[in-house]
Design a protein around this motif. Structure first.
Motif, PDB file in Angstrom:
ATOM      1  N   ASP A  94       0.796  -1.357   0.037  1.00 22.47           N
ATOM      2  CA  ASP A  94       0.015  -0.082   0.000  1.00 22.47           C
ATOM      3  C   ASP A  94       0.711   1.352  -0.093  1.00 22.47           C
ATOM      4  N   ARG A  95       2.055   0.991   0.885  1.00 16.73           N
ATOM      5  CA  ARG A  95       2.931   2.382   0.581  1.00 16.73           C
ATOM      6  C   ARG A  95       3.796   2.599  -0.343  1.00 16.73           C
ATOM      7  N   GLN A  96       3.884   1.441  -1.131  1.00 18.07           N
ATOM      8  CA  GLN A  96       4.668   1.320  -2.421  1.00 18.07           C
ATOM      9  C   GLN A  96       6.049   1.382  -2.011  1.00 18.07           C
ATOM     10  N   ILE A  97       6.698   0.713  -0.795  1.00 20.60           N
ATOM     11  CA  ILE A  97       7.898   0.635  -0.495  1.00 20.60           C
ATOM     12  C   ILE A  97       8.734  -0.191  -1.583  1.00 20.60           C
ATOM     13  N   PRO A  98       9.697   0.603  -2.198  1.00 21.11           N
ATOM     14  CA  PRO A  98      10.401  -0.084  -3.001  1.00 21.11           C
ATOM     15  C   PRO A  98      11.705  -1.542  -2.477  1.00 21.11           C
ATOM     16  N   LEU A  99      11.341  -2.396  -3.219  1.00 19.54           N
ATOM     17  CA  LEU A  99      12.100  -3.733  -2.445  1.00 19.54           C
ATOM     18  C   LEU A  99      13.228  -4.198  -3.841  1.00 19.54           C
ATOM     19  N   GLU A 100      14.589  -3.899  -3.353  1.00 19.68           N
ATOM     20  CA  GLU A 100      15.689  -4.029  -4.251  1.00 19.68           C
ATOM     21  C   GLU A 100      15.830  -5.772  -4.164  1.00 19.68           C
ATOM     22  N   MET A 101      15.260  -6.221  -5.215  1.00 25.80           N
ATOM     23  CA  MET A 101      15.338  -7.778  -5.118  1.00 25.80           C
ATOM     24  C   MET A 101      16.228  -8.101  -6.201  1.00 25.80           C
ATOM     25  N   ALA A 102      17.062  -9.340  -5.624  1.00 34.11           N
ATOM     26  CA  ALA A 102      18.404  -9.863  -6.399  1.00 34.11           C
ATOM     27  C   ALA A 102      18.054 -11.097  -6.297  1.00 34.11           C
ATOM     28  N   PRO A 103      17.514 -12.110  -7.280  1.00 38.43           N
ATOM     29  CA  PRO A 103      17.051 -13.250  -7.133  1.00 38.43           C
ATOM     30  C   PRO A 103      18.034 -14.227  -7.065  1.00 38.43           C
ATOM     31  N   THR A 104      18.962 -14.220  -8.100  1.00 41.20           N
ATOM     32  CA  THR A 104      20.052 -15.089  -7.810  1.00 41.20           C
ATOM     33  C   THR A 104      20.887 -15.222  -6.657  1.00 41.20           C
ATOM     34  N   CYS A 105      21.173 -14.054  -6.079  1.00 43.60           N
ATOM     35  CA  CYS A 105      21.641 -14.070  -4.893  1.00 43.60           C
ATOM     36  C   CYS A 105      20.746 -14.809  -3.742  1.00 43.60           C
ATOM     37  N   HIS A 106      19.282 -14.590  -4.010  1.00 42.05           N
ATOM     38  CA  HIS A 106      18.367 -15.024  -2.943  1.00 42.05           C
ATOM     39  C   HIS A 106      18.542 -16.444  -2.875  1.00 42.05           C
TER      40      HIS A 106
END
Length: 343
Positions: A250-262
């Motif tokens: 709802d607050r549109q908090i940006p998420l810095e996703m790094a899938p391979t790292c995850h």
């Protein structure tokens, strides 16, 4: 793959060196590497990241940091990062580093940052001379296992007045047992001084770390993949959310996703299990990032291509991921609007 340019918000300078550069500088300073055969060294770095053993992963940084202890070497690595990212199609990038980790030979914090931003500028100039373009800025990290976070926050505050490449403050390093609340004073200073703040939150205790980062003023979350624990995904669709996931959406908090790292750190078992596809389609503000290009053997383009094939992303969805990254950036809004207009 769409021909849209790429964005990058979460990339560590000491995790993205060229293998040839590591070999060259190590030889010049008489630093002992695990191997001097290029392909074998590249494989060694990647094996450390993919081992699932945090100690093996961290051991890889001993070698990259060893070759980044003089202004000349730091500037070279930063310059090459800008050139390499531009060659991969990146038009907007933020690259982070911890100045305190580059003082083994007595460099001041100011000198470390100046070397990095000088390298970024040299890289940008070369890219533009070649007919392309990239914007690249710096995020300064404080190591959460140390006691220098106030010093680094004050460094960001001081340098941003003179160096427009210094964009934000971050807490990085080991997270479990080292929550943002341990650095409350530095984060309070950052908020009072209106610094841009992003905080790593990728390890257990999952939701608690993400919530703590938000409570201490994070404008973006570094990774945030463990928000998965606060939602249910069925057949690729989010069917329910808890209060934290709902707040982030709802607050549109940006998420810095790094899938391979995850995958490498064990947050998800494989790319298909990653929540970025369902989260994008549910309207979360997610972007695609590399974290450590050398260790994870990824580039922004390969990461985007992997996600496109795994989740069947359309051109519009790829473009949305890129736009999310630029829009959530910490560079001045005028510069980001120029880049967004070109996408």
């Amino acid at each position: 793959m769409s021909d849209v340019g790429l964005s990058l918000l979460h990339d560590h300078l000491d995790g993205g060196l060229r293998v040839a550069t590591v070999l060259d500088i190590a030889d010049s300073i008489d630093w002992q590497l695990p191997t001097t055969e290029p392909s074998a060294l590249a494989a060694w770095f990647t094996a450390g990241a993919a081992s699932g053993d945090l100690l093996q992963y961290l051991a890889t940084f001993e070698h990259t940091l060893a070759v980044m202890q003089t202004e000349e070497h730091i500037e070279r690595v930063a310059y090459e990062a800008a050139v390499d990212l531009a060659a991969d199609g990146v038009v907007y990038a933020e690259v982070r580093f911890a100045p305190e980790l580059h003082q083994q030979q007595g460099l001041s914090l100011d000198a470390v940052v100046a070397a990095v931003t000088a390298g970024f500028r040299r890289g940008e100039a070369e890219v533009r001379a070649g007919g392309a373009d990239i914007y690249i800025g710096a995020i300064l990290c404080a190591m959460r296992t140390e006691q220098r976070s106030m010093e680094i926050a004050q460094l960001v505050d001081r340098l941003r007045e003179d160096d427009d490449k210094v964009l934000a403050f971050d807490l990085a390093g080991a997270e479990t047992g080292w929550p943002p609340s341990l650095h409350a004073e530095a984060l309070e200073f950052a908020r009072e001084r209106h610094l841009n703040i992003t905080i790593h939150a990728s390890e257990p205790p999952d939701l608690e770390l993400i919530s703590d980062a938000l409570a201490h003023g994070a404008h973006r979350i570094g990774h945030g993949v463990r928000l998965l624990a606060d939602m249910t995904i069925d057949d690729g669709e989010i069917t329910s959310m808890g209060p934290l996931a709902r707040f982030v959406l709802d607050r549109q908090i940006p998420l810095e996703m790094a899938p391979t790292c995850h995958v490498h750190v064990g947050a998800v078992p494989d790319i298909a299990s990653h929540p970025i596809g369902p989260m994008l389609r549910a309207g979360f503000d997610v972007s695609v990032n590399t974290d450590n290009r050398l260790m994870s053997a990824v580039m922004p383009s390969t990461e985007m291509a992997l996600l496109r094939s795994t989740f069947g992303l359309t051109d519009d969805e790829v473009r949305q991921l890129v736009r999310n990254g630029v829009a959530a950036g910490f560079a001045p809004i005028e510069r980001r609007r120029e880049i967004l207009a070109s996408l």
